[in-house]
Design a protein around this motif. Structure first.
Motif, PDB file in Angstrom:
ATOM      1  N   TYR A  11       1.780   9.302  -5.858  1.00 59.26           N
ATOM      2  CA  TYR A  11       2.265  10.638  -5.503  1.00 59.26           C
ATOM      3  C   TYR A  11       3.362  11.094  -6.462  1.00 59.26           C
ATOM      4  N   ALA A  12       4.274  10.175  -6.775  1.00 58.50           N
ATOM      5  CA  ALA A  12       5.375  10.508  -7.690  1.00 58.50           C
ATOM      6  C   ALA A  12       4.842  10.839  -9.083  1.00 58.50           C
ATOM      7  N   ASN A  66       5.506  18.772 -12.205  1.00 59.32           N
ATOM      8  CA  ASN A  66       6.871  19.214 -12.512  1.00 59.32           C
ATOM      9  C   ASN A  66       7.011  19.538 -13.998  1.00 59.32           C
ATOM     10  N   LYS A  67       6.352  18.744 -14.825  1.00 57.35           N
ATOM     11  CA  LYS A  67       6.358  19.026 -16.263  1.00 57.35           C
ATOM     12  C   LYS A  67       5.639  20.334 -16.549  1.00 57.35           C
ATOM     13  N   GLU A  68       4.529  20.551 -15.860  1.00 57.27           N
ATOM     14  CA  GLU A  68       3.796  21.814 -16.049  1.00 57.27           C
ATOM     15  C   GLU A  68       4.638  23.007 -15.580  1.00 57.27           C
ATOM     16  N   ILE A  69       5.350  22.820 -14.475  1.00 55.19           N
ATOM     17  CA  ILE A  69       6.209  23.896 -13.970  1.00 55.19           C
ATOM     18  C   ILE A  69       7.344  24.195 -14.955  1.00 55.19           C
ATOM     19  N   ILE A 107      -1.861  18.150  -3.255  1.00 53.79           N
ATOM     20  CA  ILE A 107      -1.477  16.735  -3.334  1.00 53.79           C
ATOM     21  C   ILE A 107      -0.477  16.392  -2.227  1.00 53.79           C
ATOM     22  N   ASP A 108       0.318  17.370  -1.788  1.00 55.69           N
ATOM     23  CA  ASP A 108       1.216  17.132  -0.654  1.00 55.69           C
ATOM     24  C   ASP A 108       0.413  16.857   0.618  1.00 55.69           C
ATOM     25  N   ALA A 153       0.835  -1.206   0.000  1.00 55.16           N
ATOM     26  CA  ALA A 153       0.000   0.000   0.000  1.00 55.16           C
ATOM     27  C   ALA A 153       0.867   1.254   0.000  1.00 55.16           C
ATOM     28  N   LEU A 154       1.959   1.214   0.763  1.00 57.73           N
ATOM     29  CA  LEU A 154       2.868   2.362   0.819  1.00 57.73           C
ATOM     30  C   LEU A 154       3.500   2.614  -0.545  1.00 57.73           C
TER      31      LEU A 154
END
Length: 295
Positions: free
Chosen positions: A62-63, A70-73, A136-137, A54-55
């Motif tokens: 999350y990744a 990150n791609k959008e940024i 999301i964080d 599950a982890l």
């Protein structure tokens, strides 16, 4: 560290032991307790498997989300850089003063308005991305906290559960021992009594006949009691002990078999949900798995 585990082969081997008259009852109780301890290893492995699987799923999800933003940024930074170049170009056009050509001036003004508008859009997009990343964080943090709590809640009753099973086994062994003593005493006394009564029918001195000599009056019973104690008592005790114990041990073994079946069903469920075989999990995480003494 070797992983303690229980398999169907272990249960089958114990069934064979139950049918072996040479196996002592004490040994059978000890071995069944050992099987429960090994099954505790299966349950611990399942708990670790569920938690880590599950982890890993949470971390992968999350990744993936972080990679998307990150791609959008990265794309946003590229657009900001292009906007900076446009601002520099517009400033260069005005560096030598306001052009007299109205058409050129209109284009410069239109470009400046476009720059302001695009800058506002980029700023809004940046705010939105930052908000989404923060969201999301937070969601990931809550999911991790929930997973940790679930693992903690499972660990709390874990030891008490198997300690109770072990204690139940010890109590059953003591209770059966008391019953064996009681039934054996009845049998050891009952056999001479039956002999005494049987030969009383034939006219020999028994309880039914009264004489002044108590020993003579009961000599057949006393002799039979001594003979039974010398030659049959241990066999009687062992037979009664085996009858009572094997029945209980079979029921306990069936209970353990049902627990093992449910354990295997849960393992298969985790494998299916998270797309990882248990063997692969053990291979990757065996060096960090910590099996504590459950009993």
């Amino acid at each position: 560290m070797p992983i303690p585990s229980l398999s169907e082969k272990d249960l089958e081997a114990y069934r064979n032991d139950l049918s072996d008259p040479e196996k002592s009852i004490g040994e059978l109780f000890i071995k069944l307790n050992g099987l429960y301890q090994r099954f505790a290893g299966n349950e611990q492995l399942l708990a670790d498997f569920e938690y880590v699987a599950a982890l890993n799923s949470l971390e992968n999800t999350y990744a993936q989300k972080k990679e998307h933003f990150n791609k959008e940024i990265t794309e946003l930074k590229r657009q900001f850089k292009q906007l900076d170049n446009r601002i520099v170009a517009a400033e260069q056009k005005l560096r030598h003063g306001i052009p007299e050509d109205l058409l050129i001036m209109d284009k410069i003004i239109a470009e400046q308005e476009s720059i302001v508008e695009d800058q506002e859009k980029l700023n809004n997009a940046e705010t939105h991305i930052v908000e989404q990343v923060r969201k999301i964080d937070i969601e990931h943090g809550k999911a991790l906290q929930k997973l940790e709590q679930q693992q903690h809640n499972r660990e709390i009753p874990f030891k008490s559960k198997f300690s109770a099973l072990s204690e139940q086994l010890r109590k059953a062994e003591k209770e059966i021992a008391l019953k064996v003593n009681g039934f054996s005493l009845i049998a050891i006394i009952g056999i001479p009594l039956i002999i005494d009564l049987f030969f009383g029918v034939l006219g020999l001195p028994t309880f039914a006949q009264r004489t002044n000599n108590i020993i003579f009056n009961h000599y057949l019973f006393l002799i039979s009691l001594i003979m039974v104690e010398l030659f049959l008592a241990d066999k009687i005790r062992n037979r009664i002990s085996r009858m009572l114990s094997v029945s209980y041990l079979k029921d306990s073994l069936n209970t353990l078999g049902n627990l093992l079946t449910e354990n295997e069903r849960q393992v298969a469920k985790v494998e299916s949900e998270h797309h990882i075989p248990l063997a692969e999990f053990v291979e990757k995480n065996g060096h960090v798995l910590d099996y504590k003494d459950t009993f």
